[in-house]
Design a protein around this motif. Structure first.
Motif, PDB file in Angstrom:
ATOM      1  N   GLU A   6       0.758  -1.111  -0.204  1.00  0.00           N
ATOM      2  CA  GLU A   6       0.130  -0.180   0.034  1.00  0.00           C
ATOM      3  C   GLU A   6       0.879   1.410   0.130  1.00  0.00           C
ATOM      4  OE1 GLU A   6      -3.238   0.279  -0.340  1.00  0.00           O
ATOM      5  OE2 GLU A   6      -3.275  -1.853  -0.905  1.00  0.00           O
ATOM      6  N   GLN A   7       1.936   1.262   0.813  1.00  0.00           N
ATOM      7  CA  GLN A   7       2.882   2.481   0.858  1.00  0.00           C
ATOM      8  C   GLN A   7       3.396   2.614  -0.381  1.00  0.00           C
ATOM      9  OE1 GLN A   7       5.308   0.852   4.099  1.00  0.00           O
ATOM     10  NE2 GLN A   7       4.413   2.704   5.448  1.00  0.00           N
ATOM     11  N   LYS A   9       2.264   2.116  -3.471  1.00  0.00           N
ATOM     12  CA  LYS A   9       1.054   2.343  -4.454  1.00  0.00           C
ATOM     13  C   LYS A   9       0.876   3.732  -4.037  1.00  0.00           C
ATOM     14  CE  LYS A   9      -1.727  -1.739  -4.769  1.00  0.00           C
ATOM     15  NZ  LYS A   9      -2.867  -2.379  -4.401  1.00  0.00           N
ATOM     16  N   GLN A  10       0.906   4.269  -2.715  1.00  0.00           N
ATOM     17  CA  GLN A  10       0.586   5.563  -2.654  1.00  0.00           C
ATOM     18  C   GLN A  10       1.873   6.591  -3.059  1.00  0.00           C
ATOM     19  OE1 GLN A  10      -2.252   7.001  -1.460  1.00  0.00           O
ATOM     20  NE2 GLN A  10      -1.205   8.965  -1.533  1.00  0.00           N
ATOM     21  N   THR A  11       2.889   6.170  -2.594  1.00  0.00           N
ATOM     22  CA  THR A  11       4.309   6.859  -3.076  1.00  0.00           C
ATOM     23  C   THR A  11       4.232   7.063  -4.607  1.00  0.00           C
ATOM     24  OG1 THR A  11       5.342   6.054  -1.299  1.00  0.00           O
ATOM     25  CG2 THR A  11       6.672   6.675  -3.003  1.00  0.00           C
ATOM     26  N   ILE A  13       1.755   7.193  -6.680  1.00  0.00           N
ATOM     27  CA  ILE A  13       0.622   8.109  -6.804  1.00  0.00           C
ATOM     28  C   ILE A  13       1.192   9.458  -6.639  1.00  0.00           C
ATOM     29  CG2 ILE A  13      -1.499   9.184  -6.228  1.00  0.00           C
ATOM     30  CD1 ILE A  13      -2.221   6.272  -5.820  1.00  0.00           C
ATOM     31  N   GLU A  14       1.954   9.513  -5.703  1.00  0.00           N
ATOM     32  CA  GLU A  14       2.492  11.015  -5.205  1.00  0.00           C
ATOM     33  C   GLU A  14       3.453  11.235  -6.131  1.00  0.00           C
ATOM     34  OE1 GLU A  14       0.969  10.260  -0.843  1.00  0.00           O
ATOM     35  OE2 GLU A  14       3.231  10.166  -1.054  1.00  0.00           O
ATOM     36  N   TYR A  76       3.923  14.299   0.181  1.00  0.00           N
ATOM     37  CA  TYR A  76       4.276  12.962   0.240  1.00  0.00           C
ATOM     38  C   TYR A  76       3.607  12.507   1.657  1.00  0.00           C
ATOM     39  CZ  TYR A  76       7.092  13.270  -3.599  1.00  0.00           C
ATOM     40  OH  TYR A  76       7.659  13.237  -4.932  1.00  0.00           O
ATOM     41  N   SER A  77       2.928  11.549   1.712  1.00  0.00           N
ATOM     42  CA  SER A  77       2.530  10.754   3.097  1.00  0.00           C
ATOM     43  C   SER A  77       3.430   9.734   3.537  1.00  0.00           C
ATOM     44  CB  SER A  77       1.229  10.108   2.767  1.00  0.00           C
ATOM     45  OG  SER A  77       1.138   9.202   1.890  1.00  0.00           O
TER      46      SER A  77
END
Length: 95
Positions: A6-7, A9-11, A13-14, A76-77
């Protein structure tokens, strides 16, 4: 960098959001960071073969280019603070 699925995928996207904001071409990034097209795509998509250093360097590079243009980078999350792989403009690497 040990990110879970998940991290990653999110990274990814960012990274893609900041790529759009930057207005840079793939050729700009490849030239500045010494990447070939496959390396750039692997980093943007955080493929399992991506070097963590390369991911951080692309992140920091795009943030710098966006800021230089007076724009605001997409936040960035996961990759919040780079304390492990400092971005060095003059250094090129191999993946």
């Amino acid at each position: 960098m040990s990110l879970n699925i998940e991290q990653k995928k999110q990274t990814s996207i960012e990274l893609h959001e900041n790529y759009k904001i930057s207005g840079l071409t793939p050729e700009d990034i490849q030239s500045d960071l010494g990447l070939d097209p496959n390396q750039l795509e692997n980093i943007l998509n955080i493929k399992s073969i991506s070097d963590p250093t390369a991911v951080w360097r692309l992140r920091d590079y795009m943030e710098e280019k966006i800021t230089e243009q007076g724009k605001t980078p997409y936040p960035y999350s996961v990759l919040i603070e780079n304390i492990y792989f400092p971005y060095k403009k003059e250094k090129k690497w191999e993946e």
